[in-house]
Design an enzyme around this catalytic site. Structure first.
Site, PDB file in Angstrom:
ATOM      1  N   ASP A 475      41.730  69.306  32.075  1.00  0.00           N
ATOM      2  CA  ASP A 475      41.417  70.526  31.339  1.00  0.00           C
ATOM      3  C   ASP A 475      41.087  70.222  29.880  1.00  0.00           C
ATOM      4  O   ASP A 475      41.444  69.178  29.337  1.00  0.00           O
ATOM      5  CB  ASP A 475      42.604  71.486  31.419  1.00  0.00           C
ATOM      6  CG  ASP A 475      42.185  72.942  31.256  1.00  0.00           C
ATOM      7  OD1 ASP A 475      40.980  73.194  31.029  1.00  0.00           O
ATOM      8  OD2 ASP A 475      43.056  73.827  31.366  1.00  0.00           O
ATOM      9  N   GLU A 478      36.902  69.868  24.976  1.00  0.00           N
ATOM     10  CA  GLU A 478      35.740  70.294  24.192  1.00  0.00           C
ATOM     11  C   GLU A 478      35.985  70.245  22.681  1.00  0.00           C
ATOM     12  O   GLU A 478      35.043  70.448  21.906  1.00  0.00           O
ATOM     13  CB  GLU A 478      35.358  71.743  24.567  1.00  0.00           C
ATOM     14  CG  GLU A 478      35.139  71.977  26.048  1.00  0.00           C
ATOM     15  CD  GLU A 478      36.409  72.414  26.777  1.00  0.00           C
ATOM     16  OE1 GLU A 478      36.322  72.714  27.978  1.00  0.00           O
ATOM     17  OE2 GLU A 478      37.495  72.426  26.138  1.00  0.00           O
ATOM     18  N   ASP A 539      37.008  79.783  32.072  1.00  0.00           N
ATOM     19  CA  ASP A 539      37.882  80.956  32.088  1.00  0.00           C
ATOM     20  C   ASP A 539      37.084  82.251  32.163  1.00  0.00           C
ATOM     21  O   ASP A 539      36.943  82.986  31.167  1.00  0.00           O
ATOM     22  CB  ASP A 539      38.778  80.960  30.846  1.00  0.00           C
ATOM     23  CG  ASP A 539      39.649  79.708  30.765  1.00  0.00           C
ATOM     24  OD1 ASP A 539      39.866  79.076  31.809  1.00  0.00           O
ATOM     25  OD2 ASP A 539      40.103  79.368  29.656  1.00  0.00           O
TER      26      ASP A 539
END
Length: 797
Positions: A475, A478, A539
């Site tokens: 996860d 970025e 998300d």
């Protein structure tokens, strides 16, 4: 008097420019941390110097290299009545001493032919003294193809292959790209080409910034009328990028209804028959005809241009691009099954309970994912199960494995100060540093450009995989500091976009080493990340518009070289509205990888018996279609194709297929049109030329527009006429699938032959199937498995 007036006017102009640039600087300084870097303002700044590619001063046709003269320019204000424009004009005598520096620099460029369909253009904007750039994006160093034939023409040079040609013009300097029939696909845009317009257009050029003398290049190419642009990563905006400005800089988009991207990819393809890959990790801003619809300008932060140009239709372009950056390897069979998840299962008791209920309710599933709550403190990723809530995680994993479940675990590469591993990371200096050598942020961010940091990270992942964990959720990734200092010796200007690729690779490599399987579950990506499947769509909001944006992101991602992709069924942020969850479910199961994840509850039985029964229909469908899914996946790994596929990939000659962004092909033979309107279970569907058969009702449709209702499974699902769809008997886990007995369902409304593929997990060899009708019966023309499988063949009717 005149001199005094001119001086005063010039001083006023300088003051105005200073105010404008000061305002721009203030805007930049007030920018939020890790906002995507849009470099396009650098190409419209009065302070900067601009160098326009002008003339070919020398060229060796044997080495395909030469020199280009770049004409020095600057912006001037142009007034027309009460309208002002900024236009580039030659700028002379502004360097000293002129005997020591070039007014109009002459710099090298070269052409390399990688294959009969692939051209590599390289250019420098100054002296290159740094080492060869990182080739992490390449699967291997591109080869040189010798098949291109050279011809000298007046004022230029032509190279021709079986699939197209490249023409290099001396003055004005142009690179022209044509197909095999001589059609001009695109060419570089020179300043003199702007004579047909009053609008100032940025030509092929590079900028030298006033602030730090650094350089970036603007590769400007013509765009044909009606040209459409696709790709650039998992972009959630309209699928056709023509008319858009796309910023390629990784960012935690916090949703899917935004132009920002978790997974920007510096690659795109055109409906005009070509594609381009910008081999760099710097920020890129692509102006696809937004400023001027006849020109595409690739504003690349690098001071070197390394551009690959591909010729062909979409399938050929994807194959060529992934030959360079790598094709997705085959993930394990179990990964194609259903992943049950939520935020978050926080105890062994919860995990065992959801596993029991999946089996009790006959909801086929292969994976249970533990998100942020498996640590002692939620979100504090320290690679250790909570001792209070997981008494014996190894035994839990083993027990669930016997029942066909794999465990997936969440983690992230950012370590908060309270994390028990934080002091060790700091002491060993495994973190990304700021210019002072300190932490840029409160967190310690692991520096994956540091081999010691990679080894340290993999050591912790290794212990989990050896415990029996099947997959690691990779996860975030970025937010690597854009102005950080990295062990590679480069700043975040180069490393920020590479961070997801390094991160994906680190976890995928250790997983492959320990388990032998190609599997991660990642959110961020860059060019080359397709070699480390799987990625999911971030998300998503719990809205119908987010559902459609998710599909656009998946289609765009697939058009960027990624075979495998998933998304959170029903959306992520809040509890999924039941109607949305119902409509999203078949879309989720007719995607290469399938996961229900987000705010609780996500378990289908939590929505009642009716919903559970409907959910189970989609789930059962995928498990019965697993031979089709697996064979199509295998073909994707061989050809660089996506499982979730834009219609025009299979039907490039069908003009309507290029316009569709709310339908997709699942593999080559199944067309899916989800329902995106609230409480609406019918819709208009566009079908490419040919005949299509409704998977649920058997109704036959010809190509074109149709208004179609859904069936018990709430989606329009159609099969290509003439397709053979392999199926198996329903199993509750992929480990229990009977691969020795395969049913071939023939979708044929009158054709004499039907075709398909099969691939057994036991050998991972893709084999073609051909079925013919004889005397009212369907027969396999040639058994590709020579009796290993018992075939049952019958019509869809």
């Amino acid at each position: 008097m005149v001199a005094k007036f001119l001086f005063k006017t010039f001083s006023s102009l300088l003051f105005l420019i200073a105010v404008v640039n000061q305002g721009a600087a203030q805007t930049h300084s007030s920018q939020l941390v890790n906002q995507p870097i849009d470099i396009s303002p650098d190409f419209h700044n009065f302070k900067n110097a601009y160098f326009l590619a002008d003339s070919l001063t020398s060229f060796d046709p044997n080495t395909m290299s030469g020199n280009v003269e770049w004409q020095r320019n600057h912006y001037v204000r142009r007034m027309a009545f009460n309208n002002e424009l900024a236009a580039l004009q030659p700028y002379q005598n502004n360097i000293f001493p002129a005997s020591e520096y070039q007014q109009d620099p002459v710099l090298p460029f070269s052409i390399q032919f990688v294959s009969p369909r692939t051209i590599r253009l390289r250019m420098n904007t100054g002296l290159v003294v740094k080492d060869e750039k990182d080739t992490l994006m390449f699967v291997k160093e591109p080869a040189t193809d010798k098949s291109w034939k050279y011809t000298k023409i007046e004022g230029g040079y032509v190279y021709t292959s079986a699939f197209g040609s490249v023409t290099i013009r001396e003055h004005p300097w142009h690179i022209e790209i044509r197909d095999a029939k001589g059609k001009l696909l695109t060419e570089t845009f020179h300043a003199k080409d702007n004579s047909a317009s009053y609008t100032p257009i940025l030509p092929f050029s590079f900028v030298q910034r006033f602030a730090d003398m650094s350089r970036s290049i603007a590769a400007s190419f013509t765009a044909a009328p009606e040209e459409k642009i696709f790709g650039c990563g998992e972009s959630f905006t309209q699928l056709n990028k023509h008319g858009q400005k796309v910023v390629l800089c990784t960012f935690d988009a916090n949703g899917v209804q935004t132009p920002e991207m978790y997974k920007p990819i510096p690659f795109f393809m055109s409906s005009n028959g070509y594609g381009m890959f910008m081999h760099t990790s710097t920020p890129i801003t692509c102006d696809f005809g937004q400023a001027y619809n006849g020109v595409n300008t690739l504003m690349i932060g690098d001071d070197q241009l390394d551009l690959f140009i591909f010729l062909g239709d979409p399938k050929e372009i994807l194959n060529e691009y992934t030959n360079i950056t790598g094709k997705s390897p085959m993930p394990p069979l179990w990964s194609f099954g259903f992943w049950m998840s939520r935020i978050t299962y926080s105890s062994e008791a919860e995990v065992r309970d959801v596993a029991a209920k999946l089996r009790e309710n006959k909801v086929p599933a292969d994976v249970i994912h533990l998100d942020v709550g498996w640590f002692q403190t939620d979100w504090r990723s320290d690679f250790q199960f909570s001792k209070d809530r997981f008494k014996d995680p190894k035994k839990m994993i083993s027990d669930l494995g016997k029942d066909g479940f794999h465990i997936s675990l969440w983690q992230l590469p950012y370590f908060v100060p309270k994390n028990r591993l934080f002091p060790e990371i700091v002491k060993k200096r495994l973190y990304v540093k700021d210019e002072k050598g300190n932490l840029p942020y409160d967190d310690a961010i692991v520096d994956f450009s540091n081999p010691q940091a990679v080894n340290w990270y993999q050591m912790h992942i290794d212990s989990l995989l050896k415990m029996g964990v099947g997959a690691i959720k990779v996860d975030f990734g970025e937010a690597a500091p854009e102005f950080g200092m990295y062990a590679s010796g480069r700043t975040g200007f180069y490393e920020h976009n590479l961070y997801p690729l390094r991160y994906n690779k680190a976890i995928a490599d250790i997983t492959k080493k320990v388990t032998g399987e190609n599997i991660i579950w990642a959110r961020s990506a860059w060019a080359g990340s397709q070699r480390y499947p799987i990625h999911w769509g971030g998300d998503a909001e719990n809205t119908s518009s987010a559902m459609l944006a998710t599909l656009r992101g998946g289609l765009s991602f697939g058009l960027s070289g990624f075979a495998f992709w998933s998304h959170d069924i029903g959306g992520f942020v809040l509890k999924s509205p039941e109607d949305l969850y119902r409509r999203w479910t078949p879309f989720g199961f007719l995607t290469s990888h399938t996961r229900a994840h987000g705010a609780p509850p996500k378990e289908p039985w939590a929505y009642g018996k009716t919903f559970l029964d409907e959910f189970r229909l989609s789930d059962n469908m995928k498990y019965e279609l697993m031979p089709y899914v697996y064979a199509q996946a295998k073909q994707c790994t061989e050809l660089g194709l996506p499982m979730v596929r834009a219609l025009f990939v299979e039907y490039p000659k069908d003009a309507g297929s290029w316009l569709i962004e709310n339908e997709y092909l699942f593999g080559s033979d199944i067309l899916v049109a989800p329902f995106f309107q609230d409480s609406t279970y019918e819709r208009d569907v566009y079908l490419p030329k040919g005949s299509w058969i409704n998977y649920q009702s058997g109704e036959v449709y010809n190509g074109g527009w149709h208004h179609i209702k859904g069936g018990k499974i709430p989606a329009v699902i159609l099969v290509r006429d003439g397709a053979v769809i392999p199926k198996v008997k329903l199993a509750q886990s992929t480990k229990d699938i009977d691969w020795k007995n395969i049913e071939l369902l023939v979708f044929n409304s009158g054709k004499t032959q039907s075709t398909g593929y099969v691939c057994l997990p036991s050998d991972n060899i893709l084999r073609a199937l051909s079925v013919a009708e004889k005397n009212g019966k369907y027969l396999l023309e040639d058994d590709p498995l020579q009796g290993i499988v018992n075939w049952k063949i019958h019509s869809y009717k």
